[in-house]
Design a protein around this motif. Structure first.
Motif, short mmCIF file in Angstrom:
data_model
loop_
_atom_site.label_atom_id
_atom_site.label_comp_id
_atom_site.label_asym_id
_atom_site.label_seq_id
_atom_site.Cartn_x
_atom_site.Cartn_y
_atom_site.Cartn_z
N ALA A 1 0.81 -1.38 -0.13
CA ALA A 1 -0.10 0.07 -0.09
C ALA A 1 1.01 1.25 -0.14
N LEU A 2 2.03 0.87 0.22
CA LEU A 2 3.11 2.17 0.22
C LEU A 2 3.31 2.67 -1.05
N THR A 3 3.05 4.16 -1.26
CA THR A 3 3.07 4.87 -2.54
C THR A 3 4.57 5.57 -3.02
N ARG A 4 4.87 5.50 -3.88
CA ARG A 4 6.01 6.43 -4.21
C ARG A 4 6.23 7.67 -3.68
N GLU A 5 4.94 8.33 -3.71
CA GLU A 5 5.06 9.80 -3.15
C GLU A 5 5.19 9.71 -1.71
N GLN A 6 4.61 8.77 -1.05
CA GLN A 6 4.67 8.49 0.52
C GLN A 6 6.22 8.49 0.67
N LEU A 7 6.85 7.61 -0.05
CA LEU A 7 8.19 7.04 0.54
C LEU A 7 9.06 8.26 -0.02
N LEU A 8 8.90 8.91 -0.93
CA LEU A 8 9.77 10.09 -1.33
C LEU A 8 9.69 11.21 -0.23
N GLN A 9 8.50 11.49 0.31
CA GLN A 9 8.19 12.57 1.37
C GLN A 9 9.22 11.95 2.74
N GLN A 10 9.05 10.47 2.93
CA GLN A 10 9.64 10.17 3.90
C GLN A 10 11.28 10.17 3.89
N VAL A 11 11.81 10.03 2.66
CA VAL A 11 13.15 10.32 2.26
C VAL A 11 13.60 11.68 2.63
N MET A 12 12.76 12.72 2.33
CA MET A 12 13.02 14.18 2.54
C MET A 12 13.08 14.31 3.99
N GLU A 13 11.95 13.88 4.59
CA GLU A 13 11.99 14.02 6.09
C GLU A 13 13.25 13.39 6.94
N GLU A 14 13.79 12.03 6.45
CA GLU A 14 15.22 11.54 6.75
C GLU A 14 16.15 12.49 6.43
N ARG A 15 16.41 13.13 5.30
CA ARG A 15 17.59 13.96 4.72
C ARG A 15 17.57 15.15 5.78
N TYR A 16 16.28 15.85 5.96
CA TYR A 16 16.24 16.98 6.89
C TYR A 16 16.96 16.58 8.07
N LYS A 17 16.56 15.45 8.82
CA LYS A 17 16.79 15.24 10.14
C LYS A 17 18.35 14.64 10.28
N GLU A 18 18.93 13.97 9.07
CA GLU A 18 20.03 13.48 9.30
C GLU A 18 21.01 14.42 8.78
N LEU A 19 20.86 15.45 7.79
CA LEU A 19 22.04 16.30 7.12
C LEU A 19 21.67 17.87 7.74
N PHE A 20 20.79 18.12 8.41
CA PHE A 20 20.62 19.37 9.04
C PHE A 20 22.16 20.27 9.37
#
Length: 464
Positions: free
Chosen positions: A396-415
């Protein structure tokens, strides 16, 4: 370090032969006498390598890369939603409020520092080309390192300013009148030179110090560049090659060890040896760690501080706090040392590229190709290191949902690192939506007015 201090003046002397007026705008850089450059600095392997050491030293001192208040990391953080400004310096307020003008001095320092670094790389490249006084090994290493650093700088220039002059040699008269080249041509040079650097560079780090570029550093930047160009398959290929080098790299289980000198997570770091004295701290730590209510120009964005999952070790270990009266100030705490004049051992290096980004690059590239389950695996490598629950892959996981999760993890990891958040918001066309007050013309910084006045062939970005 003691050996370094003994040779520091020598390196600065060699560097002076390559770059005169390092703090001036690039069009004012005077080209040293060709005979001095070719026959003195590049007369043997030892002095040629010392000249290259001088370039790395200058990375710690030039505004563009230093980690201070004129650096990509800081100014990019002001442009994004990473920081809240706590002082009233007009030049900083302009970045934070997206009210930049072409006369902004911090912007000029950023631009000039970048081009002075490019000039030094060009001087090295010209000095080693067809130089029979140098061994083939030395020529290959210095060519590869210089090409890498030059295109690393161009990557940031074109992402911050768009079309920029392509300066690839040291002729002052030619450089002073160079027009801007289309971004497509800039990226063509970046890819060409990175591929060449990857061929030339060894996989090893000299003396086990991760302060010089190696083959995997070049491959890591290739992965990032292809990600920005939306070449998903190539981005996955190059990041996978870096991630497969487990004899050299691994995610540090202890988050407080990530930014230590020669961390096994580091692809490339810059040493505080560039201070040239007894200072042992990074400029990043010196700028961002807050020990008094007004001890730093910025605090962390409040919404970002409140947006962490329970138990995320990155919040606990990478965000510091200072309470004074009824106020609590949160600040980046990836670097733990604000000031150290002991003259002892260097324990922290300024991080430029690291392994965690490669997991995030591959996760995004895989998501864009529909490889969602593999992308979740990459994200979970980052999340599990951070102590948060892994994501569950379901159909049920969509490409758009996962891309948003990637961006969230990039923010938290690379701030707070190298403007990642600002560039991510721009390349994903989210800056206008996420950042208050941003207009389309704010997405590129202005070409400094001082440069346009000296070069009639330079044009200005729209809106300035």
């Amino acid at each position: 370090m003691n050996m370094y201090l003994k040779t520091y003046k020598t390196l600065l002397g060699l560097l002076a032969l390559l770059l005169i007026g390092a703090c001036e705008p690039f069009v004012e850089v005077e080209v040293p006498n060709d005979r001095i450059t070719s026959f003195t600095v590049f007369s043997d392997d030892a002095t040629a390598r010392e000249a290259m050491d001088g370039v790395y030293i200058q990375l710690f001192n030039t505004a563009f890369a230093a980690g201070g208040n004129q650096s990509v990391s800081f100014l990019g953080g002001l442009s994004a939603d990473t920081y809240t400004l706590t002082n009233t310096v007009p030049e900083m307020e302009a970045f934070a409020g997206h009210q930049l003008e072409a006369t902004n001095r911090l912007n000029l320092a950023l631009w000039s520092g970048a081009y002075n670094t490019i000039y030094m790389c060009n001087a090295i490249l010209e000095g080693v080309a067809d130089n029979s006084s140098l061994s083939l090994e030395t020529r290959a290493a210095l060519e590869g390192e210089s090409l890498f650093i030059r295109v690393f700088v161009y990557f940031y220039l074109t992402n911050l300013y768009g079309d920029v002059p392509l300066i690839t040699q040291t002729d002052y008269m030619v450089n002073a009148l160079k027009p801007r080249s289309p971004q497509e041509e800039v990226y063509d040079l970046i890819l060409e030179d990175l591929n060449r650097a990857a061929e030339l560079l060894d996989t090893r780090y000299p003396d086990n110090e991760r302060t010089r570029a190696n083959r995997f550093t070049a491959l890591g930047l290739l992965a990032r560049v292809h990600l920005y160009l939306e070449n998903w398959e190539q981005a996955e290929t190059y990041s996978s090659e870096v991630l497969a080098a487990t004899d050299l790299y691994e995610l540090s289980e202890d988050l407080n060890a990530v930014f230590l000198a020669n961390s096994r997570e580091a692809l490339w770091q810059v040493s505080p040896e560039g201070w040239g004295g007894t200072f042992m701290h990074t400029r990043d730590g010196n700028l961002l760690i807050r020990i008094t209510p007004m001890g730093s120009p910025v605090i962390m964005n409040e919404a970002f501080v409140q947006n962490w999952e329970a138990g995320d070790l990155r919040e606990a270990n990478w965000i510091g706090s200072l309470t004074s009266g009824n106020e609590t100030y949160f600040y980046p705490y990836k670097y733990k040392i604000r000031y150290d004049a002991s003259g002892g051992a260097f324990t922290e290096y300024s991080m430029v590229m690291r392994l965690a980004e490669q997991y995030l690059i591959r996760a995004e590239a895989r998501t864009q190709q529909g490889e969602l389950e593999q992308a979740v695996t990459d994200l979970n490598a980052i999340r599990q290191r951070a102590g948060v629950e892994p994501l569950n892959f379901t159909t049920a996981l969509t490409r758009e949902q996962l891309l948003q999760q990637v961006m969230e993890e990039r923010y938290k990891e690379l701030f707070s690192e190298w403007g990642h958040r600002w560039l991510d918001l721009k390349r994903n066309e989210q800056a206008l939506e996420v950042l208050e007050g941003v207009q389309e013309t704010d997405l590129l910084y202005p070409i400094p007015e001082a440069e346009i006045l000296k070069n009639p062939n330079l044009t200005q970005n729209a809106g300035y």
